[in-house]
Design a protein around this motif. Sequence first.
Motif, mmCIF file in Angstrom:
data_model
loop_
_atom_site.group_PDB
_atom_site.id
_atom_site.type_symbol
_atom_site.label_atom_id
_atom_site.label_comp_id
_atom_site.label_asym_id
_atom_site.label_seq_id
_atom_site.Cartn_x
_atom_site.Cartn_y
_atom_site.Cartn_z
ATOM 1 N N THR A 58 40.206 26.719 189.438
ATOM 2 C CA THR A 58 39.901 26.024 190.796
ATOM 3 C C THR A 58 41.856 24.667 190.676
ATOM 4 O OG1 THR A 58 37.571 25.622 190.088
ATOM 5 C CG2 THR A 58 39.240 23.528 191.083
ATOM 6 N N ARG A 180 34.497 39.457 198.099
ATOM 7 C CA ARG A 180 35.571 39.138 197.702
ATOM 8 C C ARG A 180 36.618 39.691 196.939
ATOM 9 N NH1 ARG A 180 31.832 34.487 197.114
ATOM 10 N NH2 ARG A 180 31.928 32.951 198.518
ATOM 11 N N GLU A 183 35.662 39.380 193.169
ATOM 12 C CA GLU A 183 34.612 40.230 192.777
ATOM 13 C C GLU A 183 34.437 41.682 192.454
ATOM 14 O OE1 GLU A 183 31.333 36.732 194.770
ATOM 15 O OE2 GLU A 183 31.877 38.580 195.246
ATOM 16 N N THR A 202 28.103 39.660 189.462
ATOM 17 C CA THR A 202 27.531 38.667 188.721
ATOM 18 C C THR A 202 29.687 37.900 188.411
ATOM 19 O OG1 THR A 202 28.014 40.334 186.482
ATOM 20 C CG2 THR A 202 26.031 40.084 187.463
ATOM 21 N N SER A 204 33.912 37.367 188.772
ATOM 22 C CA SER A 204 34.485 37.895 189.754
ATOM 23 C C SER A 204 36.272 37.184 187.988
ATOM 24 C CB SER A 204 34.726 36.712 190.348
ATOM 25 O OG SER A 204 36.017 35.821 191.102
ATOM 26 N N THR A 223 31.090 34.193 188.897
ATOM 27 C CA THR A 223 31.522 34.056 190.266
ATOM 28 C C THR A 223 31.178 32.971 191.146
ATOM 29 O OG1 THR A 223 29.229 34.358 190.751
ATOM 30 C CG2 THR A 223 29.488 35.974 190.951
ATOM 31 N N LYS A 224 31.989 32.314 192.148
ATOM 32 C CA LYS A 224 32.634 31.196 192.639
ATOM 33 C C LYS A 224 31.284 29.970 193.181
ATOM 34 C CE LYS A 224 34.193 28.611 196.813
ATOM 35 N NZ LYS A 224 35.058 28.877 197.965
ATOM 36 N N SER A 225 29.753 30.881 193.075
ATOM 37 C CA SER A 225 28.664 30.275 192.796
ATOM 38 C C SER A 225 27.265 30.261 191.626
ATOM 39 C CB SER A 225 26.903 30.467 193.904
ATOM 40 O OG SER A 225 27.440 32.204 193.657
ATOM 41 N N LYS A 226 28.516 31.124 190.815
ATOM 42 C CA LYS A 226 27.717 30.462 189.570
ATOM 43 C C LYS A 226 26.293 31.349 189.903
ATOM 44 C CE LYS A 226 30.269 27.323 187.643
ATOM 45 N NZ LYS A 226 31.833 27.245 187.761
ATOM 46 N N LYS A 227 25.760 32.657 190.904
ATOM 47 C CA LYS A 227 24.692 33.546 190.580
ATOM 48 C C LYS A 227 24.430 34.298 190.723
ATOM 49 C CE LYS A 227 23.248 28.693 192.501
ATOM 50 N NZ LYS A 227 21.972 28.659 194.377
ATOM 51 N N ARG A 228 23.705 34.787 190.099
ATOM 52 C CA ARG A 228 23.851 36.426 190.195
ATOM 53 C C ARG A 228 23.387 36.771 192.093
ATOM 54 N NH1 ARG A 228 21.715 40.939 185.470
ATOM 55 N NH2 ARG A 228 21.627 42.944 186.614
ATOM 56 N N ARG A 229 23.656 37.678 192.116
ATOM 57 C CA ARG A 229 23.321 38.410 193.302
ATOM 58 C C ARG A 229 23.545 40.072 193.863
ATOM 59 N NH1 ARG A 229 28.552 37.114 195.338
ATOM 60 N NH2 ARG A 229 29.311 38.061 197.301
#
Length: 235
Positions: A58, A180, A183, A202, A204, A223-229
């Motif tokens: 950032t 992304r 990612e 998990t 990036s 990751t950008k959202s700081k969440k695992r998906r």
Amino acid sequence: YPLRRQRQMCIRDSNDSAARFSAKSQLEPSSPRMFTVEEMIQCVLDDKLAAGVIELSTYSKERATLQRVKKHPIGGMNIDEVTEEDCISFFRFLRSERHLAINTVRVSQLQIKSAYWTFIQEHKTKNNPMRYIKLYPKQRSLANAVTKTEYPQFHSAVKELKPGARYHVVVWLAFYTGMREAEIAALRWANVDLENGLLNITHSIGKDDTHHSQGKDTYIKLTKSKKRRAIPIND
């Protein structure tokens, strides 16, 4: 004797006062430091990074505004002398001469506004030229779907990559999942669940432009959202 005693006490008090004044003058400069707009933005970014408010990627991204003010007279102006008209002129410069998107200019507006607010809170300036400037409205980005005419072009280009090659997999992952780029670059076999047909996202790849010259401009991060998906993958 009483007069001599009184004179000695006056001399001692005078010396003490002089010593206190000398120490105070060393701790408190006679005049506050003057910052340019460029220095103000750099100072605020460095403080945010040191405090952990923003991460390296950032920080590198937000330095873009710093590079933009360097190419405009506003960058070298004293923050106390910048007017509302100077700021508007800078934003028009970004739109008309640099041809930047509205959302990109809006980011620069927010950064300069935030930097001035921070300096006001820290009593480094009383000037706030951004107070009455209306920010550009945030533009909603349209879905960037692949069209029927684009797909044959894409498929033809992918044929140049041999199946099984590293970038062959990367390109098709991007096409089918919409992940992304950073990612995909951070994927490990531990993220792949072939049994259930899933990719567990998990981490990036972050950018650190401050160490670009040393060849260390990337690092692993959340990751950008700081969440695992989990993303489903086809056969």
